[in-house]
Scaffold this motif. Sequence first.
Motif, mmCIF file in Angstrom:
data_model
loop_
_atom_site.group_PDB
_atom_site.id
_atom_site.type_symbol
_atom_site.label_atom_id
_atom_site.label_comp_id
_atom_site.label_asym_id
_atom_site.label_seq_id
_atom_site.Cartn_x
_atom_site.Cartn_y
_atom_site.Cartn_z
ATOM 1 N N PHE A 61 0.819 -1.223 0.000
ATOM 2 C CA PHE A 61 0.000 0.000 0.000
ATOM 3 C C PHE A 61 0.853 1.273 0.000
ATOM 4 C CE2 PHE A 61 -3.505 -2.471 2.542
ATOM 5 C CZ PHE A 61 -3.837 -3.170 1.388
ATOM 6 N N THR A 62 2.146 1.139 0.321
ATOM 7 C CA THR A 62 2.993 2.334 0.443
ATOM 8 C C THR A 62 3.182 2.999 -0.917
ATOM 9 O OG1 THR A 62 4.108 1.454 2.386
ATOM 10 C CG2 THR A 62 5.288 3.144 1.128
ATOM 11 N N GLY A 63 2.995 4.304 -0.944
ATOM 12 C CA GLY A 63 3.174 5.069 -2.179
ATOM 13 C C GLY A 63 1.934 5.116 -3.050
ATOM 14 N N ALA A 64 0.858 4.465 -2.602
ATOM 15 C CA ALA A 64 -0.351 4.442 -3.440
ATOM 16 C C ALA A 64 -1.150 5.738 -3.286
ATOM 17 C CB ALA A 64 -1.229 3.249 -3.071
ATOM 18 N N GLU A 65 -1.623 6.231 -4.418
ATOM 19 C CA GLU A 65 -2.560 7.360 -4.399
ATOM 20 C C GLU A 65 -3.883 6.883 -3.797
ATOM 21 O OE1 GLU A 65 -2.834 8.904 -8.366
ATOM 22 O OE2 GLU A 65 -4.835 9.751 -8.028
ATOM 23 N N SER A 66 -4.319 5.690 -4.228
ATOM 24 C CA SER A 66 -5.550 5.082 -3.724
ATOM 25 C C SER A 66 -5.360 3.578 -3.612
ATOM 26 C CB SER A 66 -6.716 5.307 -4.689
ATOM 27 O OG SER A 66 -7.276 6.565 -4.557
ATOM 28 N N VAL A 67 -6.035 2.993 -2.629
ATOM 29 C CA VAL A 67 -5.983 1.536 -2.442
ATOM 30 C C VAL A 67 -7.398 0.974 -2.536
ATOM 31 C CG1 VAL A 67 -5.478 -0.319 -0.812
ATOM 32 C CG2 VAL A 67 -3.938 1.627 -0.963
ATOM 33 N N PHE A 68 -7.559 -0.108 -3.299
ATOM 34 C CA PHE A 68 -8.830 -0.843 -3.323
ATOM 35 C C PHE A 68 -8.653 -2.071 -2.441
ATOM 36 C CE2 PHE A 68 -11.568 -4.168 -5.273
ATOM 37 C CZ PHE A 68 -12.788 -3.564 -5.031
ATOM 38 N N ARG A 99 -0.084 4.738 4.878
ATOM 39 C CA ARG A 99 -0.688 6.042 4.636
ATOM 40 C C ARG A 99 -0.919 6.345 3.150
ATOM 41 N NH1 ARG A 99 -2.224 7.937 8.595
ATOM 42 N NH2 ARG A 99 -2.993 9.778 7.518
ATOM 43 N N PRO A 100 -1.694 5.501 2.458
ATOM 44 C CA PRO A 100 -2.059 5.857 1.079
ATOM 45 C C PRO A 100 -2.962 7.089 1.091
ATOM 46 C CG PRO A 100 -3.411 4.037 1.840
ATOM 47 C CD PRO A 100 -2.399 4.294 2.931
ATOM 48 N N GLY A 101 -3.114 7.716 -0.073
ATOM 49 C CA GLY A 101 -3.922 8.939 -0.133
ATOM 50 C C GLY A 101 -5.381 8.697 0.206
ATOM 51 N N ARG A 102 -5.937 7.599 -0.318
ATOM 52 C CA ARG A 102 -7.362 7.311 -0.134
ATOM 53 C C ARG A 102 -7.568 5.800 -0.163
ATOM 54 N NH1 ARG A 102 -6.782 10.966 -4.160
ATOM 55 N NH2 ARG A 102 -7.196 9.464 -5.814
#
Length: 287
Positions: A61-68, A99-102
Amino acid sequence: MFAITGITGKVGGEVARNLLAGNRPVRAVVRDLHKGEAWARRGCDLVRADISDAGALTSAFTGAESVFVLVPPNFDPSPDFHEARATAATLRSALAAARPGRVVYLSTIGAQATQSNLLTQHSIIEQVLGELSMPITFLRPGWFMDNCSWDIASATNDGVISSFLQPIDKPVPMVATADVARVAAELLQETWNGRRVVELEGPHRVTPNQIATTFADLLGRPVRMESVPRETWESLFKSQGMKNPTPRIKMLDGFNEGWIEFESAESGSRKGRVALEAVLRTLIESR
Ligand SMILES: NC(=O)c1ccc[n+]([C@@H]2O[C@H](COP(=O)([O-])OP(=O)(O)OC[C@H]3O[C@@H](n4cnc5c(N)ncnc54)[C@H](OP(=O)(O)O)[C@@H]3O)[C@@H](O)[C@H]2O)c1
């Protein structure tokens, strides 16, 4: 970059296809790297993480703008739902660290229900992830029309489908996984603050009888729906190997009695585009 869990499954795979079609970068989160090779060939970053592995999920999840986030289905949970509680804690710790963006979490219709049932697993996870400080959307779809894949053989061979959804002329909030994934991909690309809920169903509610008549039209043979008597469910599910059939039975009761419903009711749910006939046609063609 968009990190997608469950990408080798129905919804996650279609979410990724939607994002790739829009030239969005995708990280495929798989539990078996071999199963992810096709995604790597399509240009996805490929990482391995089991849903129970907080460390691997944090990296994924690191560096992701958004995670599904998609939690694999568990039809036979323990009476205390300890599997869902463990998954909730693992996801919370991984998301808090990465801490992904969303985040868009695939939940379910009825996650707000207070009576214990199979869907309580999603209620537990929603509650825990709702405490995170990052923007999170709980996408709550209705019953998947694609569950009808389980009925193709009996419809084709016997012309009879067994229904636990009863009465068989009662409309049920259903949705195509194609709609679930398209909306999830859209939500992943939006910006919002805090916690929000998006409830989603198809263009029209569907009765079990309509499933039978749609199968009949597509297969060119008579098909009828038959109710499975409520008093036989427990022994039937146990004979199929379930240890704790009560949550599944209570979920079916919830749909049949109407207490599994959207929090904002039919008038407040978002409506998808894909009708039952298109779903059944695809299922039949790809069998
Ligand atoms: N069916 C319904 O009517 C309905 C309605 C509302 C909500 N939902 C929810 O939708 C979700 C299911 O979506 P779906 O139909 O797309 O699922 P699916 O096609 O069964 O795919 C499940 C995905 O989870 C992955 N997975 C399984 N075990 C895993 C593990 N231990 N760690 C990491 N990944 C794992 C699978 O990977 P592998 O390929 O490696 O197995 C696969 O990618 C569930 O959360 C369910 O509650 C379902």
